[in-house]
Write an enzyme that holds these catalytic residues in place. Structure first.
Site, PDB file in Angstrom:
ATOM      1  N   GLU A 439       0.831  -1.210   0.000  1.00 25.16           N
ATOM      2  CA  GLU A 439       0.000   0.000   0.000  1.00 25.16           C
ATOM      3  C   GLU A 439       0.869   1.265   0.000  1.00 25.16           C
ATOM      4  O   GLU A 439       0.536   2.260   0.635  1.00 25.16           O
ATOM      5  CB  GLU A 439      -0.940  -0.031   1.224  1.00 25.16           C
TER       6      GLU A 439
HETATM    7  C1  FAD Z   1       1.871  -9.546   0.248  1.00 27.84           C
HETATM    8  C2  FAD Z   1       1.722  -8.430  -0.727  1.00 27.84           C
HETATM    9  C3  FAD Z   1       0.463  -7.992  -1.090  1.00 27.84           C
HETATM   10  C4  FAD Z   1       0.310  -6.968  -2.014  1.00 27.84           C
HETATM   11  N1  FAD Z   1      -0.950  -6.594  -2.433  1.00 27.84           N
HETATM   12  C5  FAD Z   1      -1.068  -5.759  -3.504  1.00 27.84           C
HETATM   13  C6  FAD Z   1      -2.345  -5.531  -4.100  1.00 27.84           C
HETATM   14  O1  FAD Z   1      -3.377  -6.025  -3.634  1.00 27.84           O
HETATM   15  N2  FAD Z   1      -2.396  -4.758  -5.212  1.00 27.84           N
HETATM   16  C7  FAD Z   1      -1.285  -4.189  -5.759  1.00 27.84           C
HETATM   17  O2  FAD Z   1      -1.401  -3.520  -6.776  1.00 27.84           O
HETATM   18  N3  FAD Z   1      -0.060  -4.372  -5.200  1.00 27.84           N
HETATM   19  C8  FAD Z   1       0.068  -5.148  -4.101  1.00 27.84           C
HETATM   20  N4  FAD Z   1       1.303  -5.367  -3.536  1.00 27.84           N
HETATM   21  C9  FAD Z   1       2.460  -4.677  -4.087  1.00 27.84           C
HETATM   22  C10 FAD Z   1       3.024  -3.622  -3.162  1.00 27.84           C
HETATM   23  O3  FAD Z   1       2.139  -2.546  -3.066  1.00 27.84           O
HETATM   24  C11 FAD Z   1       4.423  -3.243  -3.685  1.00 27.84           C
HETATM   25  O4  FAD Z   1       5.275  -4.337  -3.393  1.00 27.84           O
HETATM   26  C12 FAD Z   1       4.942  -1.974  -3.066  1.00 27.84           C
HETATM   27  O5  FAD Z   1       4.165  -0.871  -3.474  1.00 27.84           O
HETATM   28  C13 FAD Z   1       6.409  -1.690  -3.435  1.00 27.84           C
HETATM   29  O6  FAD Z   1       6.660  -1.900  -4.780  1.00 27.84           O
HETATM   30  P1  FAD Z   1       7.899  -2.843  -5.188  1.00 27.84           P
HETATM   31  O7  FAD Z   1       7.749  -4.112  -4.457  1.00 27.84           O
HETATM   32  O8  FAD Z   1       7.955  -2.928  -6.658  1.00 27.84           O
HETATM   33  O9  FAD Z   1       9.176  -2.101  -4.639  1.00 27.84           O
HETATM   34  P2  FAD Z   1       9.989  -0.916  -5.367  1.00 27.84           P
HETATM   35  O10 FAD Z   1       9.051   0.091  -5.892  1.00 27.84           O
HETATM   36  O11 FAD Z   1      10.959  -1.532  -6.301  1.00 27.84           O
HETATM   37  O12 FAD Z   1      10.758  -0.276  -4.133  1.00 27.84           O
HETATM   38  C14 FAD Z   1      11.948  -0.836  -3.583  1.00 27.84           C
HETATM   39  C15 FAD Z   1      12.475   0.085  -2.478  1.00 27.84           C
HETATM   40  O13 FAD Z   1      12.804   1.361  -3.030  1.00 27.84           O
HETATM   41  C16 FAD Z   1      12.088   2.401  -2.404  1.00 27.84           C
HETATM   42  N5  FAD Z   1      11.676   3.385  -3.404  1.00 27.84           N
HETATM   43  C17 FAD Z   1      11.180   3.164  -4.643  1.00 27.84           C
HETATM   44  N6  FAD Z   1      10.901   4.322  -5.246  1.00 27.84           N
HETATM   45  C18 FAD Z   1      11.199   5.315  -4.401  1.00 27.84           C
HETATM   46  C19 FAD Z   1      11.099   6.741  -4.428  1.00 27.84           C
HETATM   47  N7  FAD Z   1      10.610   7.390  -5.486  1.00 27.84           N
HETATM   48  N8  FAD Z   1      11.478   7.433  -3.339  1.00 27.84           N
HETATM   49  C20 FAD Z   1      11.954   6.805  -2.255  1.00 27.84           C
HETATM   50  N9  FAD Z   1      12.072   5.464  -2.160  1.00 27.84           N
HETATM   51  C21 FAD Z   1      11.693   4.715  -3.208  1.00 27.84           C
HETATM   52  C22 FAD Z   1      10.881   1.739  -1.746  1.00 27.84           C
HETATM   53  O14 FAD Z   1      10.441   2.454  -0.600  1.00 27.84           O
HETATM   54  C23 FAD Z   1      11.449   0.364  -1.384  1.00 27.84           C
HETATM   55  O15 FAD Z   1      12.105   0.422  -0.143  1.00 27.84           O
HETATM   56  C24 FAD Z   1       1.464  -6.358  -2.563  1.00 27.84           C
HETATM   57  C25 FAD Z   1       2.732  -6.784  -2.178  1.00 27.84           C
HETATM   58  C26 FAD Z   1       2.875  -7.812  -1.291  1.00 27.84           C
HETATM   59  C27 FAD Z   1       4.265  -8.289  -0.948  1.00 27.84           C
END
Ligand code: FAD
Length: 587
Positions: A439
């Protein structure tokens, strides 16, 4: 085995004494149907469902997990019956639009229940939590026809909802989304693409699943501006609302993960799936934010709820377990209860102070959300809306960071037994960890607060909120007036430093964002703790709460003011160090 008792006395104290919520409810036409007696009865019944139906399935749901067989996701044993009890009890429609079968209850009541359900079983409650957000989204942005067709079965719990944003190459950065939506002659769209990590993307709890999908139309602009929002059902509906043919959307796999194992996290494949535009083309992200903001507070409540569950179990253990002697005691026992040890008391009080402070914060944010909808004047609504927007990322990130911290402390109270599966505390740690990530990660929440909602608007909302808090405490000879005013002053200085530092330094806001979010969170908890103690002592003097309740509030507040609030000064110092220490290093 984990047990859970709904914190009803504390919730009633917040709603009826601290915030005097029934006065607000009675003052607005939309919520005038709710009075104290009814709210109390709803909380009692919700607490019973949480502790007697949800909680007993928490550890078994974790051990069993979800399984995918032949395109069907099976939730753990007992989840279907518990979900049925939840749906039949009308809990899905609690906050719903009365024009479509909802009960129109204010958010301030709903957050109390959300905390209970998340506490009792986060893996199970995630299914309805996503559906509730989907309902809010549809009610705000759907056409009348869409609302007429889809809202009632969602409110009845026959259908559930999902949010489909994330793709393998697009997580925090939604501008990279690639899922395509091609217009069809009948006015619908054909969606193709793959979404990952979709909570409740497939399961066996409901007849149908309604996916809300962000996708790009063929001639859409690049970036966020090109995103549109679509409603894509698992099963298409006939004109009369009965279930029809299967749509082109299917689960590809489910993830094996650290916690919330009862919640199915799915890869969803859209293959020319039929969908309908919700709102305007190109304004999908704005519409989706309605659901995201709803879920951000909700996920904050997940962190808070699990921390409360962990605390209750750690406290019970500490009362029972006998190890070592009271350093100043003269007892005849071979060993005393863990509660005599100052370090164990520190751990328990940290949890109690953060949990009760967080509960008050959640209630305050919810009150702002209610005022933004039902406030008497446009000025009141506008201000409350801005405060709610400012406070939501704090609720999400501060609650969930404190949630993990408190679950680890609770686990620590049990010593080696906390590490074992049978006591359930290690599950709390595993389950709550995700709340910091999904989220919008807590880093993204901090950026939203520090950059978008503070630096870019020259600190206007932060200063306005601070002025409101000061005005509400002015003239009161409250306890800890000096400590709270010092915290206010630190917030004022930190906000000025952030606004000034961000001018001409592109890295400043990002480098100090987490410091700022933590600082604002602590300051607000300090203000709320002061207010809770003043209210509790007044209510005790007038016989509405017990003297014991008021005394416990004062003791916990003393701990908060002496041991936790001073961290505000440290955060101000680290914030003022700016971006240089972060950006100068090379990896
Ligand atoms: C169990 C689970 C349930 C989920 N449920 C849903 C769902 O129902 N629907 C859905 O759409 N998604 C869902 N997600 C996805 C979740 O919302 C994403 O994993 C999350 O938003 C982070 O995206 P990412 O994993 O690609 O990490 P990334 O975006 O690759 O981020 C990696 C790291 O870099 C940091 N980072 C990235 N960009 C920036 C920035 N601009 N400024 C500062 N820091 C940054 C982040 O804070 C993080 O620490 C779920 C994930 C999990 C694991």
């Amino acid at each position: 085995m984990l047990f859970y008792n709904a914190p009803e006395e504390d919730l009633q104290f917040l709603l009826f004494e601290v915030f005097r919520a029934p006065e607000h409810w009675q003052g607005a036409e939309e919520t005038a149907h709710l009075d104290q007696a009814l709210a109390q009865a709803i909380m009692t019944e919700g607490g019973r469902l949480a502790s007697e139906v949800f909680c007993p399935l928490m550890q078994s749901g974790d051990a069993e997990g979800c399984r995918l067989e032949g395109g069907v996701v099976h939730t753990p044993s007992g989840f279907r019956a518990a979900y049925q009890a939840f749906a039949e009890g009308g809990w899905m429609s609690l906050a719903g639009d009365p024009n479509f079968g909802g009960q129109g209850m204010p958010k301030q009541l709903c957050v109390a229940l959300e905390e209970m359900f998340f506490a009792a079983n986060a893996g199970l409650y995630l299914y309805p939590a996503l559906s509730a957000g989907a309902c809010v989204l549809l009610a705000a942005h759907g056409s009348e026809a869409q609302k007429g067709l889809w809202l009632s079965p969602l409110y009845e719990g026959r259908f559930s909802g999902t949010m489909c944003l994330t793709e393998p190459h697009a997580g925090s950065d939604l501008s990279l989304l690639r899922t395509r939506a091609v217009p069809q002659p009948d006015g619908a769209y054909a969606l193709s693409g793959s979404k990952i990590f979709i909570t409740g993307g497939e399961h066996d709890l409901t007849e149908n699943i309604v996916h809300f999908v962000l996708a790009r139309t063929p001639d859409a602009a690049p970036g966020n501006r090109g995103l549109s929002l679509f409603l894509v059902p698992k099963i298409l509906l006939e004109a009369d609302g009965t279930l029809g043919a299967r749509n082109g959307v299917a689960v590809g796999s489910i993830e094996h993960k650290m916690g919330i194992k009862g919640s199915a996290t799915c890869v969803m494949n859209f293959d020319d799936a039929k969908g309908w535009l919700v709102g305007e083309e190109g304004r999908g992200l704005q519409a989706m934010f309605t659901m995201m903001n709803y879920e951000r507070l909700s996920i904050g409540l997940q962190g808070l709820g699990t921390a409360e569950l962990a605390y209750q179990n750690a406290l019970a253990y500490a009362r029972d377990r006998r190890q070592g002697r009271d350093p100043a005691g003269m007892s005849d026992a071979d060993a005393d209860s863990l509660l005599v040890h100052p370090d164990v008391r520190r751990m328990l009080l940290t949890q109690k102070a953060f949990n009760e402070g967080g509960r008050a914060f959640a209630s305050y944010v919810a009150m702002m959300l209610d005022q933004a909808r039902y406030g008497a004047t446009p000025e009141v609504r506008d201000r409350a809306g801005r405060f709610a927007a400012f406070l939501t990322p704090i609720a999400k990130a501060f609650f969930t960071d404190r949630g993990l911290e408190c679950c680890v402390l609770a686990q620590q109270v049990l010593g080696g037994h906390g590490y074992l599966a049978e006591w359930g505390l290690e599950q709390c740690v595993r389950d709550t960890r995700i709340a910091q990530i999904y989220e919008g990660t807590n880093g993204i929440q901090a950026m939203d607060l520090a950059d978008r909602k503070t630096a870019r608007e020259q600190g206007r909302t932060a200063r306005e909120l601070l002025a409101t808090l000061r005005a509400e405490t002015a003239g009161e000879e409250g306890p800890w007036a000096k400590e709270v005013e010092a915290a206010f002053a630190a917030l004022e200085a930190a906000t000025a430093a952030l606004v000034q530092g961000a001018e001409g330094d592109a890295y400043f806001a990002g480098a100090v964002a987490t410091d700022y979010l933590e600082l604002v969170g602590l300051v607000l908890y300090g203000w709320l703790w002061q207010r809770m103690v003043q209210t509790a002592e007044r209510a005790a003097a007038e016989g509405r709460v017990t003297p014991v309740f008021a005394a416990k509030k004062r003791a916990t507040a003393s701990f908060f003011m002496a041991k936790l609030l001073p961290k505000v000064q440290l955060l101000k110092t680290t914030l003022e160090a700016g971006s240089e220490p972060v950006m100068a290093a090379s990896f």
